[in-house]
Each structure stands twice: as C-alpha cells, then as structure tokens.
Design a protein around this motif. Sequence first.
Motif, PDB file in Angstrom:
ATOM      1  N   UNK A  41      -3.939  -0.644   7.474  1.00 56.74           N
ATOM      2  CA  UNK A  41      -3.117  -1.779   7.597  1.00 56.74           C
ATOM      3  C   UNK A  41      -2.935  -2.431   6.095  1.00 56.74           C
ATOM      4  N   UNK A  42      -4.237  -2.473   5.213  1.00 55.09           N
ATOM      5  CA  UNK A  42      -4.033  -2.953   4.097  1.00 55.09           C
ATOM      6  C   UNK A  42      -3.205  -2.121   3.335  1.00 55.09           C
ATOM      7  N   UNK A  43      -3.382  -0.787   3.427  1.00 57.25           N
ATOM      8  CA  UNK A  43      -2.653   0.204   2.469  1.00 57.25           C
ATOM      9  C   UNK A  43      -1.087   0.144   2.775  1.00 57.25           C
ATOM     10  N   UNK A  44      -0.767   0.019   3.750  1.00 56.82           N
ATOM     11  CA  UNK A  44       0.720  -0.133   4.364  1.00 56.82           C
ATOM     12  C   UNK A  44       1.328  -1.491   3.725  1.00 56.82           C
ATOM     13  N   UNK A  45       0.527  -2.380   3.286  1.00 55.35           N
ATOM     14  CA  UNK A  45       1.190  -3.633   2.817  1.00 55.35           C
ATOM     15  C   UNK A  45       1.043  -3.884   1.377  1.00 55.35           C
ATOM     16  N   UNK A  46       0.316  -3.141   0.443  1.00 58.97           N
ATOM     17  CA  UNK A  46       0.095  -3.109  -0.843  1.00 58.97           C
ATOM     18  C   UNK A  46       1.379  -3.116  -1.483  1.00 58.97           C
ATOM     19  N   UNK A  47       1.568  -3.745  -2.463  1.00 56.86           N
ATOM     20  CA  UNK A  47       3.057  -3.590  -3.288  1.00 56.86           C
ATOM     21  C   UNK A  47       3.071  -2.226  -3.930  1.00 56.86           C
ATOM     22  N   UNK A  48       2.264  -1.459  -4.626  1.00 54.06           N
ATOM     23  CA  UNK A  48       2.172  -0.209  -5.035  1.00 54.06           C
ATOM     24  C   UNK A  48       2.351   0.866  -3.890  1.00 54.06           C
ATOM     25  N   UNK A  49       3.568   1.471  -3.866  1.00 52.93           N
ATOM     26  CA  UNK A  49       3.925   2.254  -2.808  1.00 52.93           C
ATOM     27  C   UNK A  49       4.589   3.502  -3.341  1.00 52.93           C
ATOM     28  N   UNK A  50       4.087   3.866  -4.571  1.00 58.16           N
ATOM     29  CA  UNK A  50       4.726   4.841  -5.588  1.00 58.16           C
ATOM     30  C   UNK A  50       4.953   6.307  -4.660  1.00 58.16           C
ATOM     31  N   UNK A 100       6.613   7.019  -2.155  1.00 61.69           N
ATOM     32  CA  UNK A 100       7.018   6.816  -0.735  1.00 61.69           C
ATOM     33  C   UNK A 100       8.202   6.065  -0.263  1.00 61.69           C
ATOM     34  N   UNK A 101       8.573   5.954   0.960  1.00 62.66           N
ATOM     35  CA  UNK A 101       9.911   5.444   1.391  1.00 62.66           C
ATOM     36  C   UNK A 101       9.888   3.906   0.680  1.00 62.66           C
ATOM     37  N   UNK A 102       8.727   3.296   0.710  1.00 63.12           N
ATOM     38  CA  UNK A 102       8.502   1.909   0.389  1.00 63.12           C
ATOM     39  C   UNK A 102       8.187   1.607  -1.214  1.00 63.12           C
ATOM     40  N   UNK A 103       8.430   2.677  -2.098  1.00 64.46           N
ATOM     41  CA  UNK A 103       8.165   2.403  -3.504  1.00 64.46           C
ATOM     42  C   UNK A 103       9.294   1.145  -3.979  1.00 64.46           C
ATOM     43  N   UNK A 104       8.705   0.449  -4.568  1.00 67.43           N
ATOM     44  CA  UNK A 104       9.129  -0.881  -5.178  1.00 67.43           C
ATOM     45  C   UNK A 104       9.764  -1.842  -4.172  1.00 67.43           C
ATOM     46  N   UNK A 105       8.938  -1.860  -2.757  1.00 70.50           N
ATOM     47  CA  UNK A 105       9.520  -2.785  -1.823  1.00 70.50           C
ATOM     48  C   UNK A 105       9.406  -4.197  -2.019  1.00 70.50           C
ATOM     49  N   UNK A 106       8.708  -4.728  -2.849  1.00 65.01           N
ATOM     50  CA  UNK A 106       8.628  -5.896  -3.538  1.00 65.01           C
ATOM     51  C   UNK A 106       9.944  -6.381  -3.940  1.00 65.01           C
ATOM     52  N   UNK A 107      10.843  -5.541  -4.509  1.00 61.72           N
ATOM     53  CA  UNK A 107      12.312  -5.715  -4.857  1.00 61.72           C
ATOM     54  C   UNK A 107      13.109  -6.698  -3.691  1.00 61.72           C
ATOM     55  N   UNK A 108      12.543  -6.086  -2.390  1.00 64.25           N
ATOM     56  CA  UNK A 108      13.206  -6.700  -1.525  1.00 64.25           C
ATOM     57  C   UNK A 108      13.230  -8.316  -1.300  1.00 64.25           C
ATOM     58  N   UNK A 109      12.411  -8.842  -1.788  1.00 68.69           N
ATOM     59  CA  UNK A 109      12.060 -10.345  -1.895  1.00 68.69           C
ATOM     60  C   UNK A 109      13.293 -10.887  -2.860  1.00 68.69           C
TER      61      UNK A 109
END
Length: 308
Positions: free
Chosen positions: A154-163, A165-174
């Motif tokens: 769960x923690x890994x799914x929500x960390x910022x660094x998802x290099x 993967x589909x969620x790479x740079x996902x904090x940009x969504x904010x």
Amino acid sequence: MTAYEKPSLAVSEIEAVLRKHFGPGAAEIKPLTGGNLSSVFSFVHEAKGYVVKFSDLEGAYQTESFVSDLLSGQGITFPKCLALGKTGPLAYIITERMGGRNLADYTVEQQAAHLPELISILTKLAVVDVESTNGYGWIGPDGNGTYASWKDFVISCNVEDQTGTFWENWHDLYRTSYLERDVYEEIYNRLMSCISYNEPHRGFIHGDFHQWNILSDGECITGIIDGNCMYGDPLVDLAILDRHMPWSGVIKAYQDFQAKSGITIPNFETRLIGAYYFKGLDGLRFYAKMGWKDAYQGTRHFLLNLES
C-alpha cells in the motif's frame, strides 16, 4: 499530465502478429470496448474466436498467463493464454475468446439477476489455493507477490516516485487535474488506520471485478477476464463490485451467502472499509488522469463520507 492514451495499431500490424502464431487465415479483426490500458481486438481463425491485446507498459501480460493457469486449474472460468510476445515497443497477449458479452451491456435489471452467481464467483476467488506462492501486492511473472506485507504494498502504491510505471510523475496531477492533495492525503491516512485489519488476510484478488470484466450470455456468467491481480484481502474484490453495482445490494447478498454457507468473516466491516479506501484512492488518481470528472467526484464523495 495529459490523459493516458492506449496504443494505436494499424490492421496490418495486428495481422503480422497473428500470422506469426497462427499462419495465414485470421479474419474478422475487430476492436473491442473495454481495456483502459490495452488496445483489444477479437478475431477468428479456423472458426474459433480469439482475443489479442496490446500494451505499451513493460511486461504487461506475463502475469496474466500465470493467473490464467492458476484460475482455470481451480474451476474459475478465465481465458486461456495461447501466446505472449512483443512487436516493436508493444507487448501483446493472445487468448481464447470466451462466449457472451460484457455484463455492462445488459440492463440494470438483468445485471441484478446475475448477483447470486457473482457472489458465488467472489466466494470461489477468495479461496483460490495460493499456498505455493508468497508475498503481497502485484503478482509477478513467477506467481509471487512483489512485497513482503500488505502495508509495504500500500505504501509503495502511493509514494511519489513511480518511475517507469503508469503512475510516473503522478504528483503532477495535483497541478494539472482536479486531483486534490488534501483529499488524497486524508483518505490515505484513513486507509493506513485500517491496514492492520486487512493485512492478516492473504488471498487472490482479481483487482478489477466489475461488469466490464465479466461476461454473460444473458442467462448466466460465461467467464471473467482481465484484472489487476494481486495477493491481499479478498474483500477488495467485493468492494470493487459494490462500487460498480451500488443499486443491487451486493454487500447484503454477500453476507447472506457467507452466513448460509457457514463462513465466518472476522472484522468484516472494518476490512471492507479498508478495501474501499484502497481501491477508491487509486480510483481518484486514475479518474483524474483519464479526465473522468464525474467518476472522480462520485468516488470522492463516497470515500469522504465513509466512517472508519
């Protein structure tokens, strides 16, 4: 961050892949609806139906082959994998095509009529024998989970660094979408408060158990397809189905079935809420990335109004 776009292929590219495995003669190549991360096509060869899927995500379908063997070997109707490969930058998988149509194609009343069978399938999925595997979270190509614990996953799914993967740079969504940091972090904190109740329960999770991944001939379920398969608390699949069929009384039907079968579910309510938070949190991020504002707002409202 722009909305994710599935890979686009010319018919000639698809035909080249099919010739490699079947020789000449593949016909009736048609795009299929569904598959948020894959471009999916049906085709016919020697009067038999098949499906081919393409993805630009690394190693997209290796686990699906393992899951196919796991489920079909234990009485769960899941498409058999016939071939895996790559064409240029795209991964692909070829499977048998199961009969029926997406359950989503039927009326609300027809979908509700399938509820007893859906509950039975959920119950079977929850007791799939996974004793020969280990780990939690995403199922790897070797059949094992990729994390030592559910909490680590769960923690890994929500960390910022998802290099990578589909969620790479996902904090940009904010910045670029309607994903709200304060809402996301509130729900994440609630999820972590429930995690000790979900963590002791390790079973198979389909991860996408809803009408678009369930097939029916109008009378009965003919199979389940796709999935974001993982190991963890099987109540995650129940939470998914309930959120997609909230009008059908999924939770009560599930509890009644378990009671009638003599199955005891410890800490049911708290585990279910944890499952809602887990899937809902990912849903918020996904809907924001895809630009599905109504789905985002509906999920946001549901999660914030849950009582842990």
